[in-house]
Design a protein around this motif. Structure first.
Motif, PDB file in Angstrom:
ATOM      1  N   ASP A   1      -0.584 -10.822  -9.927  1.00 58.53           N
ATOM      2  CA  ASP A   1      -1.668  -9.992 -10.773  1.00 58.53           C
ATOM      3  C   ASP A   1      -1.753  -8.634 -10.235  1.00 58.53           C
ATOM      4  N   GLU A   2      -0.900  -8.284  -9.250  1.00 58.82           N
ATOM      5  CA  GLU A   2      -1.059  -6.869  -8.877  1.00 58.82           C
ATOM      6  C   GLU A   2       0.110  -6.142  -9.591  1.00 58.82           C
TER       7      GLU A   2
ATOM      8  N   TYR B   1      -8.990  -4.500   1.048  1.00 59.68           N
ATOM      9  CA  TYR B   1      -8.418  -4.248  -0.538  1.00 59.68           C
ATOM     10  C   TYR B   1      -9.415  -3.516  -1.373  1.00 59.68           C
ATOM     11  N   GLN B   2      -8.908  -2.510  -1.937  1.00 59.09           N
ATOM     12  CA  GLN B   2      -9.426  -2.103  -3.048  1.00 59.09           C
ATOM     13  C   GLN B   2      -8.714  -2.263  -4.345  1.00 59.09           C
ATOM     14  N   ALA B   3      -9.388  -2.804  -5.382  1.00 56.26           N
ATOM     15  CA  ALA B   3      -8.971  -3.121  -6.537  1.00 56.26           C
ATOM     16  C   ALA B   3      -8.415  -2.121  -7.326  1.00 56.26           C
ATOM     17  N   PRO B   4      -6.900  -1.886  -7.368  1.00 60.38           N
ATOM     18  CA  PRO B   4      -6.337  -1.070  -8.107  1.00 60.38           C
ATOM     19  C   PRO B   4      -5.825  -1.318  -9.530  1.00 60.38           C
TER      20      PRO B   4
ATOM     21  N   ARG C   1       1.805   1.555  -3.581  1.00 60.87           N
ATOM     22  CA  ARG C   1       0.787   2.221  -4.283  1.00 60.87           C
ATOM     23  C   ARG C   1       0.743   3.825  -4.062  1.00 60.87           C
TER      24      ARG C   1
ATOM     25  N   PRO D   1      -2.970  -2.393 -12.230  1.00 58.98           N
ATOM     26  CA  PRO D   1      -1.909  -3.143 -11.862  1.00 58.98           C
ATOM     27  C   PRO D   1      -0.611  -2.269 -11.811  1.00 58.98           C
TER      28      PRO D   1
ATOM     29  N   TRP E   1      -0.577 -12.884  -6.040  1.00 62.92           N
ATOM     30  CA  TRP E   1       0.307 -11.567  -5.795  1.00 62.92           C
ATOM     31  C   TRP E   1       0.698 -10.760  -7.126  1.00 62.92           C
TER      32      TRP E   1
ATOM     33  N   GLU F   1       0.886  -1.161  -0.064  1.00 60.64           N
ATOM     34  CA  GLU F   1      -0.203   0.081   0.096  1.00 60.64           C
ATOM     35  C   GLU F   1       0.838   1.224  -0.080  1.00 60.64           C
TER      36      GLU F   1
ATOM     37  N   ARG G   1      -5.858  -9.137  -2.612  1.00 57.24           N
ATOM     38  CA  ARG G   1      -7.316  -9.611  -2.792  1.00 57.24           C
ATOM     39  C   ARG G   1      -8.037 -10.639  -2.455  1.00 57.24           C
TER      40      ARG G   1
END
Length: 244
Positions: free
Chosen positions: A210-211, A179-182, A102, A184, A208, A99, A124
């Motif tokens: 996939d992030e 989790y909030q889908a960001p 991000r 990638p 992981w 985070e 996720r």
């Protein structure tokens, strides 16, 4: 070790080519990662993140939410712009590292060269945790299972009275994480996991990757949740190779 900010503990290197910010696991404090400096050499400056309530910050109130930690740490890391950097976190620290990365990208336009996430299932896939709500006795039982707390601490009532509030705050950080889908990340991710970690099922590790939109890797190490202790030499070799 040098403390130039309450949040950072490190041994300054003369001319590093990379800085590695390391986030602790639940109950951890700056100092655990100190031996990594010698292992990684003077090219990499290891900078431990010291959370409130431990070490030199023992008199401060521990933070209980992930957002509070991110709000405090991200701008400080963003200011460290003299050399490229990478971010590492184990267990709870993996969520913090993710985070913070991000936030650094989306708010400060500062991207690490690599993100290392260790001993933690993909964000996720996480469900709300309840360990911070356990009784003292049940929490101590879980600590025995995790196998990361020194037995001298678990057997000492006075030390436990100091340690449990810190641990509850840290487990609250992980347990209340949402989790909030960001989109990638444009950062390669290296995922580290223990072959016998009961808290990180094998099927919940690879997601992981996939992030990130970059090519990453999953590395398995012999050991339980604290394989970073038992397989430290192999972990160091992995990190050194990824940063080379």
């Amino acid at each position: 070790m040098e403390i130039d900010s309450p949040w950072f503990v490190r041994r300054r290197q003369i001319a590093p080519s990379m800085r590695l910010f390391c986030f602790p696991y639940s109950g951890g404090q700056a100092g655990f990662y100190a031996p990594w400096q010698a292992a990684l050499g003077e090219e990499v400056e290891v900078c431990d993140i010291q959370l409130p309530g431990r070490g030199a910050r023992i008199r401060e109130t521990p933070l209980r939410s992930l957002d509070a930690v991110v709000d405090a740490v991200a701008p400080l890391i963003a200011e460290e712009d003299d050399v490229p950097f990478a971010v590492f976190g184990h267990s709870m620290g993996a969520l913090l590292a993710f985070e913070v990365t991000r936030r650094l990208i989306h708010v400060y336009d500062r991207a690490p060269a690599r993100l290392f996430v260790s001993g933690c299932e993909a964000p996720r896939l996480r469900s709300p945790g309840t360990m911070h709500l356990l009784s003292d006795a049940a929490l101590v039982d879980e600590l025995h299972r995790l196998n990361g707390t020194p037995q001298a601490v678990l057997a000492n009532r006075e030390l436990l009275q100091l340690f449990l509030p810190i641990l509850r705050a840290d487990f609250s950080i992980g347990g209340t994480y949402a989790y909030q889908a960001p989109a990638p990340l444009d950062v390669p991710i290296t995922v580290l996991a223990g072959t016998r970690d009961p808290y990180t099922p094998h099927a919940r590790v690879a997601p992981w990757l996939d992030e990130s939109q970059r090519v990453g890797e999953v590395r398995w190490f012999h050991g339980d949740h604290f394989f970073i202790h038992s397989s430290q030499a192999d972990v160091m070799a992995c990190i050194e190779a990824a940063l080379a």
